[in-house]
Design a protein around this motif. Structure first.
Motif, short mmCIF file in Angstrom:
data_model
loop_
_atom_site.label_atom_id
_atom_site.label_comp_id
_atom_site.label_asym_id
_atom_site.label_seq_id
_atom_site.Cartn_x
_atom_site.Cartn_y
_atom_site.Cartn_z
N VAL A 11 19.42 33.28 40.77
CA VAL A 11 20.61 33.31 41.61
C VAL A 11 20.36 32.64 42.93
CG1 VAL A 11 21.69 35.31 40.57
CG2 VAL A 11 20.01 35.65 42.36
N GLY A 15 22.28 29.62 45.03
CA GLY A 15 22.66 29.79 46.42
C GLY A 15 22.14 28.69 47.30
N SER A 26 31.32 29.72 48.81
CA SER A 26 30.58 30.95 48.58
C SER A 26 30.55 31.84 49.81
CB SER A 26 29.14 30.63 48.17
OG SER A 26 28.43 30.04 49.23
N THR A 205 23.99 34.86 48.73
CA THR A 205 23.71 34.89 47.30
C THR A 205 23.53 36.34 46.88
OG1 THR A 205 22.63 32.74 47.35
CG2 THR A 205 22.16 34.14 45.46
#
Length: 360
Positions: A11, A15, A26, A205
């Motif tokens: 992940v 990010g 995001s 993230t």
């Protein structure tokens, strides 16, 4: 104990792509700080009062609710309680501190709910890494975050609770600049954790503690009255920096030092100095002024602050030597520690000392 381990690497790699740009979708759900309380009054820099002397490399400094002050000695691992008018008193010693080079017992923070939990937090260099522990002054430490690479320099070390109640940590690249751009490394970052040491909800993230990346060595964190975060960063050969920190942003190290990164998707600093003029460690904000403790520059810098924008710095206090930590007390006074016994300064009689500048 929570380590920065491989389960979050996937992940984080996602990010990293969104974090390099100035704006990304995001960031819409990222939790940002709410406005902290700001003491009234302006510190009087012409009215310094020496509070205590003969301290061994004071580094972290934190205020207890009763007005007493906790001070970390980098090389001894001791925590002292400092009260004006009294000798400093050892109240705790953090076990496992390995003080070499710039490492040792570094940042301190007091829990926002200290009256209930009695927790104190510390960032320190251990045998294998840099780590964060929490403890009560009458109890044993609990490791809440570990696995931050250590080195003889660039260990970062500043920790502070933000106005959102989360714990923010400034780390260094541990002398390997590639770590700063690696989203799977906690080094060269500003991290944002819950008080228990988990990745804070709302981070750029999900599941990652990384709040911002691309830093060389962060040793100063402070929020203005609107909840905006600023960080001090050591440069290498060209420029030291004060950066306005935005979640998910990339501040360029080691690709960029100082200005000139925006066209490549990085965020530029608002203030820069030559390292000989600054080498900024601790920072603090009171009202419309940001205060910067300079090590190699051997002075205190004040920087006007208006609506999140920093102005032209002004130099103060040129006769104290290396300055490590600056903090604003609940009563508005400014507390300042020297760092002349850290192996790089000229030791003066009484070093190291803590000086208080009352609010006027």
């Amino acid at each position: 104990m929570r380590r920065f381990i491989g389960i979050v690497i996937a992940v984080l790699m996602v990010g990293a792509v969104t974090g390099c740009g100035g704006d990304s979708g995001s960031e819409a759900s990222v939790v940002t700080s709410t406005a902290p309380s700001t003491p009234s009054g302006v510190p009087d820099l012409a009215a310094g009062q020496e509070i205590v002397r003969d301290i061994d490399v004071p580094w972290g400094l934190a205020f207890l609710p009763d007005g007493d002050v906790l001070v970390a000695e980098r090389d001894t691992g001791r925590i002292l309680r400092v009260v004006p008018g009294r000798p400093a008193e050892k109240v705790y010693e953090v076990p496992g501190v390995v003080a070499r080079g710039e490492g040792g017992l570094l940042g301190l923070a007091v829990a926002a709910d200290y009256a209930e939990t009695r927790y104190v937090y510390a960032y320190f260099t251990a045998a294998d890494d840099n780590r964060i522990v929490r403890f009560r002054l009458d109890g044993q430490p609990e490791v809440i975050f570990a696995g931050i690479a250590k080195a003889g320099n660039h260990n970062g070390g500043r920790i502070a609770f933000g106005p959102d109640g989360m714990l923010y940590i400034g780390t260094g690249d541990a002398a390997q600049g590639n770590r700063s751009q690696d989203p799977a490394s906690p080094n060269g970052k500003i991290l944002r954790l819950t008080p228990d040491g988990a990745a804070a909800p709302g981070n750029p993230t999900p599941g990652s503690p990384v709040y911002s990346l691309g830093h060389r060595n962060v040793q100063g964190l402070a929020w203005d009255r609107s909840g905006r975060l600023f960080a001090a960063e050591f440069g290498q050969d060209a420029f030291d920096e004060i950066n306005p920190i935005e979640p998910g942003h990339n501040y360029g190290w080691p690709i960029v030092e100082g200005m000139g990164g925006t066209e490549r998707g990085f965020t530029d600093p608002q203030v820069i100095w030559k390292p000989s003029e600054a080498s900024p460690s601790g920072i603090a904000i009171s009202g419309d002024t940001l205060y910067v403790a300079a090590l190699r520059g051997e002075r205190l810098w004040t920087v006007p602050l208006r609506d999140g924008t920093l102005g032209t710095p002004q130099s103060w206090l040129p006769d104290l030597g290396r300055l490590r930590t600056v903090a604003i007390a609940p009563d508005g006074a400014l507390w300042l520690t020297t760092s002349n016994t850290d192996g790089r300064g000229d030791v003066r009689a009484g070093d190291d000392r803590i000086i208080r500048f009352p609010a006027r």
